[in-house]
Motif scaffolding. Structure first.
Motif, PDB file in Angstrom:
ATOM      1  N   VAL A  94      -9.597  20.990 -33.826  1.00  0.00           N
ATOM      2  CA  VAL A  94      -8.489  21.011 -32.874  1.00  0.00           C
ATOM      3  C   VAL A  94      -9.048  21.223 -31.469  1.00  0.00           C
ATOM      4  O   VAL A  94      -9.877  22.106 -31.251  1.00  0.00           O
ATOM      5  CB  VAL A  94      -7.490  22.124 -33.209  1.00  0.00           C
ATOM      6  N   GLN A  95      -8.595  20.405 -30.545  1.00  0.00           N
ATOM      7  CA  GLN A  95      -8.981  20.563 -29.139  1.00  0.00           C
ATOM      8  C   GLN A  95      -7.740  20.895 -28.311  1.00  0.00           C
ATOM      9  O   GLN A  95      -6.647  20.434 -28.613  1.00  0.00           O
ATOM     10  CB  GLN A  95      -9.628  19.281 -28.593  1.00  0.00           C
ATOM     11  N   LEU A  96      -7.922  21.708 -27.288  1.00  0.00           N
ATOM     12  CA  LEU A  96      -6.826  22.131 -26.439  1.00  0.00           C
ATOM     13  C   LEU A  96      -7.184  21.885 -24.973  1.00  0.00           C
ATOM     14  O   LEU A  96      -8.325  22.118 -24.568  1.00  0.00           O
ATOM     15  CB  LEU A  96      -6.530  23.623 -26.627  1.00  0.00           C
ATOM     16  N   GLN A  97      -6.216  21.462 -24.207  1.00  0.00           N
ATOM     17  CA  GLN A  97      -6.397  21.228 -22.783  1.00  0.00           C
ATOM     18  C   GLN A  97      -5.242  21.872 -22.036  1.00  0.00           C
ATOM     19  O   GLN A  97      -4.108  21.406 -22.145  1.00  0.00           O
ATOM     20  CB  GLN A  97      -6.440  19.725 -22.488  1.00  0.00           C
ATOM     21  N   ALA A  98      -5.530  22.925 -21.299  1.00  0.00           N
ATOM     22  CA  ALA A  98      -4.497  23.619 -20.531  1.00  0.00           C
ATOM     23  C   ALA A  98      -4.447  23.088 -19.109  1.00  0.00           C
ATOM     24  O   ALA A  98      -5.468  22.690 -18.541  1.00  0.00           O
ATOM     25  CB  ALA A  98      -4.773  25.117 -20.515  1.00  0.00           C
TER      26      ALA A  98
ATOM     27  N   SER B 134      -4.926  18.260 -29.650  1.00  0.00           N
ATOM     28  CA  SER B 134      -5.361  17.020 -30.282  1.00  0.00           C
ATOM     29  C   SER B 134      -6.244  17.369 -31.470  1.00  0.00           C
ATOM     30  O   SER B 134      -6.684  18.506 -31.630  1.00  0.00           O
ATOM     31  CB  SER B 134      -6.110  16.129 -29.284  1.00  0.00           C
ATOM     32  N   GLY B 135      -6.485  16.377 -32.305  1.00  0.00           N
ATOM     33  CA  GLY B 135      -7.269  16.618 -33.510  1.00  0.00           C
ATOM     34  C   GLY B 135      -6.357  16.916 -34.684  1.00  0.00           C
ATOM     35  O   GLY B 135      -5.273  16.347 -34.799  1.00  0.00           O
ATOM     36  N   ASN B 136      -6.769  17.832 -35.546  1.00  0.00           N
ATOM     37  CA  ASN B 136      -6.027  18.158 -36.758  1.00  0.00           C
ATOM     38  C   ASN B 136      -4.885  19.118 -36.439  1.00  0.00           C
ATOM     39  O   ASN B 136      -4.884  20.279 -36.858  1.00  0.00           O
ATOM     40  CB  ASN B 136      -6.958  18.770 -37.798  1.00  0.00           C
ATOM     41  N   THR B 137      -3.891  18.631 -35.708  1.00  0.00           N
ATOM     42  CA  THR B 137      -2.796  19.507 -35.246  1.00  0.00           C
ATOM     43  C   THR B 137      -1.877  19.936 -36.388  1.00  0.00           C
ATOM     44  O   THR B 137      -1.179  20.940 -36.266  1.00  0.00           O
ATOM     45  CB  THR B 137      -1.978  18.810 -34.150  1.00  0.00           C
ATOM     46  N   ASN B 138      -1.873  19.208 -37.489  1.00  0.00           N
ATOM     47  CA  ASN B 138      -1.025  19.601 -38.624  1.00  0.00           C
ATOM     48  C   ASN B 138      -1.466  20.921 -39.239  1.00  0.00           C
ATOM     49  O   ASN B 138      -0.700  21.562 -39.958  1.00  0.00           O
ATOM     50  CB  ASN B 138      -1.038  18.512 -39.694  1.00  0.00           C
ATOM     51  N   SER B 139      -2.682  21.327 -38.963  1.00  0.00           N
ATOM     52  CA  SER B 139      -3.193  22.569 -39.538  1.00  0.00           C
ATOM     53  C   SER B 139      -2.778  23.805 -38.737  1.00  0.00           C
ATOM     54  O   SER B 139      -2.993  24.929 -39.173  1.00  0.00           O
ATOM     55  CB  SER B 139      -4.724  22.513 -39.596  1.00  0.00           C
ATOM     56  N   ILE B 140      -2.205  23.597 -37.564  1.00  0.00           N
ATOM     57  CA  ILE B 140      -1.846  24.716 -36.677  1.00  0.00           C
ATOM     58  C   ILE B 140      -0.597  25.413 -37.204  1.00  0.00           C
ATOM     59  O   ILE B 140       0.437  24.782 -37.389  1.00  0.00           O
ATOM     60  CB  ILE B 140      -1.611  24.220 -35.248  1.00  0.00           C
ATOM     61  N   TYR B 141      -0.685  26.730 -37.397  1.00  0.00           N
ATOM     62  CA  TYR B 141       0.500  27.472 -37.839  1.00  0.00           C
ATOM     63  C   TYR B 141       1.042  28.392 -36.739  1.00  0.00           C
ATOM     64  O   TYR B 141       2.134  28.954 -36.881  1.00  0.00           O
ATOM     65  CB  TYR B 141       0.222  28.280 -39.107  1.00  0.00           C
ATOM     66  N   ALA B 142       0.304  28.523 -35.675  1.00  0.00           N
ATOM     67  CA  ALA B 142       0.790  29.339 -34.548  1.00  0.00           C
ATOM     68  C   ALA B 142       0.038  28.935 -33.293  1.00  0.00           C
ATOM     69  O   ALA B 142      -1.112  28.454 -33.365  1.00  0.00           O
ATOM     70  CB  ALA B 142       0.615  30.831 -34.813  1.00  0.00           C
TER      71      ALA B 142
ATOM     72  N   SER C 164      -5.197  28.274 -37.006  1.00  0.00           N
ATOM     73  CA  SER C 164      -5.105  27.511 -38.233  1.00  0.00           C
ATOM     74  C   SER C 164      -5.923  28.227 -39.300  1.00  0.00           C
ATOM     75  O   SER C 164      -6.656  29.171 -39.008  1.00  0.00           O
ATOM     76  CB  SER C 164      -5.624  26.085 -38.032  1.00  0.00           C
ATOM     77  N   ALA C 165      -5.815  27.751 -40.534  1.00  0.00           N
ATOM     78  CA  ALA C 165      -6.582  28.352 -41.622  1.00  0.00           C
ATOM     79  C   ALA C 165      -8.081  28.202 -41.382  1.00  0.00           C
ATOM     80  O   ALA C 165      -8.878  29.012 -41.854  1.00  0.00           O
ATOM     81  CB  ALA C 165      -6.187  27.714 -42.949  1.00  0.00           C
ATOM     82  N   ALA C 166      -8.464  27.197 -40.633  1.00  0.00           N
ATOM     83  CA  ALA C 166      -9.883  26.951 -40.367  1.00  0.00           C
ATOM     84  C   ALA C 166     -10.426  27.826 -39.252  1.00  0.00           C
ATOM     85  O   ALA C 166     -11.641  27.911 -39.065  1.00  0.00           O
ATOM     86  CB  ALA C 166     -10.102  25.484 -40.021  1.00  0.00           C
ATOM     87  N   GLY C 167      -9.530  28.459 -38.494  1.00  0.00           N
ATOM     88  CA  GLY C 167     -10.004  29.315 -37.426  1.00  0.00           C
ATOM     89  C   GLY C 167      -9.087  29.294 -36.219  1.00  0.00           C
ATOM     90  O   GLY C 167      -8.007  28.710 -36.250  1.00  0.00           O
ATOM     91  N   THR C 168      -9.532  29.934 -35.150  1.00  0.00           N
ATOM     92  CA  THR C 168      -8.783  29.993 -33.894  1.00  0.00           C
ATOM     93  C   THR C 168      -9.486  29.116 -32.869  1.00  0.00           C
ATOM     94  O   THR C 168     -10.712  29.176 -32.725  1.00  0.00           O
ATOM     95  CB  THR C 168      -8.714  31.437 -33.381  1.00  0.00           C
ATOM     96  N   TYR C 169      -8.703  28.335 -32.172  1.00  0.00           N
ATOM     97  CA  TYR C 169      -9.238  27.412 -31.187  1.00  0.00           C
ATOM     98  C   TYR C 169      -8.723  27.796 -29.807  1.00  0.00           C
ATOM     99  O   TYR C 169      -7.597  28.266 -29.653  1.00  0.00           O
ATOM    100  CB  TYR C 169      -8.813  25.968 -31.521  1.00  0.00           C
ATOM    101  N   TRP C 170      -9.567  27.549 -28.792  1.00  0.00           N
ATOM    102  CA  TRP C 170      -9.239  27.941 -27.421  1.00  0.00           C
ATOM    103  C   TRP C 170      -9.390  26.782 -26.461  1.00  0.00           C
ATOM    104  O   TRP C 170     -10.318  25.977 -26.589  1.00  0.00           O
ATOM    105  CB  TRP C 170     -10.162  29.076 -26.968  1.00  0.00           C
ATOM    106  N   GLY C 171      -8.485  26.739 -25.486  1.00  0.00           N
ATOM    107  CA  GLY C 171      -8.617  25.806 -24.386  1.00  0.00           C
ATOM    108  C   GLY C 171      -9.522  26.389 -23.319  1.00  0.00           C
ATOM    109  O   GLY C 171      -9.970  27.537 -23.416  1.00  0.00           O
ATOM    110  N   GLN C 172      -9.746  25.639 -22.257  1.00  0.00           N
ATOM    111  CA  GLN C 172     -10.714  26.052 -21.256  1.00  0.00           C
ATOM    112  C   GLN C 172     -10.124  27.000 -20.209  1.00  0.00           C
ATOM    113  O   GLN C 172     -10.870  27.620 -19.480  1.00  0.00           O
ATOM    114  CB  GLN C 172     -11.308  24.829 -20.528  1.00  0.00           C
ATOM    115  N   GLY C 173      -8.821  27.136 -20.165  1.00  0.00           N
ATOM    116  CA  GLY C 173      -8.194  28.051 -19.224  1.00  0.00           C
ATOM    117  C   GLY C 173      -7.755  27.360 -17.946  1.00  0.00           C
ATOM    118  O   GLY C 173      -8.354  26.383 -17.496  1.00  0.00           O
ATOM    119  N   THR C 174      -6.707  27.904 -17.355  1.00  0.00           N
ATOM    120  CA  THR C 174      -6.207  27.415 -16.069  1.00  0.00           C
ATOM    121  C   THR C 174      -5.884  28.633 -15.209  1.00  0.00           C
ATOM    122  O   THR C 174      -5.299  29.601 -15.686  1.00  0.00           O
ATOM    123  CB  THR C 174      -4.985  26.498 -16.262  1.00  0.00           C
TER     124      THR C 174
END
Length: 114
Positions: free
Chosen positions: A1-5, A24-32, A98-108
């Motif tokens: 999963v990639q995030l862009q803020a 973007s990416g495997n967004t179906n895996s996101i639960y929060a 997600s179950a695979a882990g926590t993903y972070w954007g780059q910040g704004t």
């Protein structure tokens, strides 16, 4: 999963900003999803989280002023920030859980002038 803020900037106290976070990416895996911030010289802190059932958890410092929302069809999360205060100045980061882990954007960066 990639995030862009995006959406940060300079605003006067009392003003508003809306941050966006595109997933973007495997967004179906996101639960929060969540927004965090890192004030200058301080540790990262939670601003708000939103789970798949729509339950939210806001930091006391932003309750009544900030609102999180998510458009799952567009894979975007938003943070509407109203009545901004100088102490809201920080780098704001979006996160996805997600179950695979926590993903972070780059910040704004949000800067609130007094």
């Amino acid at each position: 999963v990639q995030l862009q803020a995006s959406g940060g900037g300079l605003v006067q106290a009392g003003g508003s900003l809306r941050l966006s976070c595109a997933f973007s990416g495997n967004t179906n895996s996101i639960y929060a999803v969540g927004w965090y911030r890192r004030p200058p010289g301080k540790q990262r802190e939670m601003v708000v989280t939103l789970n798949r059932e729509g339950a939210t958890n806001y930091a006391n410092s932003v309750k009544g002023r900030f609102t999180i929302s998510r458009d799952s069809a567009k894979n975007v999360a938003y943070l509407q920030m109203n009545t901004l205060k100088p102490e809201d100045t920080a780098v704001y980061l979006c996160s996805a859980f997600s179950a695979a882990g926590t993903y972070w954007g780059q910040g704004t960066l949000v800067t609130v002038s007094s």
